[in-house]
Scaffold this active site. Structure first.
Site, PDB file in Angstrom:
ATOM      1  N   SER A   1       7.374   2.705  -1.461  1.00  0.00           N
ATOM      2  CA  SER A   1       7.676   1.803  -1.834  1.00  0.00           C
ATOM      3  C   SER A   1       7.528   1.178  -3.389  1.00  0.00           C
ATOM      4  O   SER A   1       8.813   0.502  -3.912  1.00  0.00           O
ATOM      5  CB  SER A   1       7.455   0.323  -1.309  1.00  0.00           C
ATOM      6  OG  SER A   1       7.132   0.193   0.415  1.00  0.00           O
TER       7      SER A   1
ATOM      8  N   ALA B   1       1.118  -1.158   0.079  1.00  0.00           N
ATOM      9  CA  ALA B   1      -0.272  -0.270   0.202  1.00  0.00           C
ATOM     10  C   ALA B   1       1.426   1.138  -0.107  1.00  0.00           C
ATOM     11  O   ALA B   1       0.037   2.374   0.091  1.00  0.00           O
ATOM     12  CB  ALA B   1      -1.024   0.060   0.946  1.00  0.00           C
ATOM     13  N   SER B   2       2.051   1.510  -0.124  1.00  0.00           N
ATOM     14  CA  SER B   2       2.392   2.399   0.619  1.00  0.00           C
ATOM     15  C   SER B   2       3.573   2.691  -1.554  1.00  0.00           C
ATOM     16  O   SER B   2       4.264   2.004  -2.566  1.00  0.00           O
ATOM     17  CB  SER B   2       4.120   1.702   1.115  1.00  0.00           C
ATOM     18  OG  SER B   2       5.818   2.403   1.236  1.00  0.00           O
ATOM     19  N   THR B   3       3.143   4.314  -1.065  1.00  0.00           N
ATOM     20  CA  THR B   3       3.415   5.073  -2.980  1.00  0.00           C
ATOM     21  C   THR B   3       4.833   5.154  -2.523  1.00  0.00           C
ATOM     22  O   THR B   3       4.857   4.505  -3.923  1.00  0.00           O
ATOM     23  CB  THR B   3       3.058   6.054  -3.123  1.00  0.00           C
ATOM     24  OG1 THR B   3       4.106   6.844  -1.724  1.00  0.00           O
ATOM     25  CG2 THR B   3       1.396   5.941  -2.738  1.00  0.00           C
TER      26      THR B   3
END
EC number: 5.99.1.4
Length: 204
Positions: A17, A13-15
């Site tokens: 990442s 869910a991490s942009t």
């Protein structure tokens, strides 16, 4: 002589990442570093701080800046950037599959395909059909993999990995941990993490 290993702790869910996942293999190879892909979930870590969603949603000005920054950084890397709805995505199933992939040749390919679907095409990775389609596109036995990913044993492994992340002081993604335990947080610290790992590896 074995190469130093840099742990790459990522959350689907991490942009940021996404940006790291799409470039880490190439840059690690150039630095002589091996990558250990470590999926985890930020939800429990955020919940422990009293957050019910991403800080980019809790603080709208920060969120607006992040999405504009993502557009710039993705463009610099030649990557598409599209905000998925909803944001953040429920990444549980994708993380379970990624954990099951650990050590297999298709692990990094799957991770990058999920990120590309999510932040490059704006698709919903919480939908099992999306994950299944990704696996099929990679030429894998999607139904078998999805069944194994949902076993109690694999669920327990992911919980243990999330507990490890919290115990080691990880509070955001992407995070990178060098062989000597030094932690670097954020896509903009990937280069520093690789350089640190290379120096400590050559010193050892």
């Amino acid at each position: 002589m074995s190469r130093p290993v840099l742990e790459f702790w990522y959350e689907f869910a991490s942009t940021y990442s996404y940006l790291s996942a799409m470039r880490i293999e190439r840059e690690a190879e150039a630095a002589g570093i091996e990558i250990a892909w470590r999926p985890f979930l930020l939800g429990p870590i955020f919940a422990a701080q009293g957050w019910t969603t991403s800080p980019f949603n809790l603080y709208p000005a920060k969120g607006r800046y992040m999405w504009r920054d993502m557009e710039r950084e993705a463009a610099a890397l030649g990557l598409p950037c599209r905000k998925p709805e909803p944001f953040p995505q429920n990444s549980l199933l994708a993380a379970r599959v990624a954990l099951l992939a650990a050590g297999h040749p298709w692990e990094p390919t799957f991770v990058k395909a999920v990120y590309r679907a999510e932040f490059g095409e704006g698709r919903d990775i919480s939908d099992p059909a999306t994950v299944r389609e990704i696996l099929l596109h990679l030429g894998l036995d999607a139904d078998r993999i999805l069944r194994e990913a949902q076993t109690d044993a694999n669920k327990a492994r992911l919980r243990a990995q999330c507990d490890e992340a919290r115990e080691r002081g990880i509070f955001g993604a992407p995070s990178f941990i060098t062989p000597d335990g030094e932690m670097f947080w954020g896509n903009d610290r990937l280069d520093r993490a690789l350089a640190w790992a290379a120096r400590r590896g050559s010193a050892g």
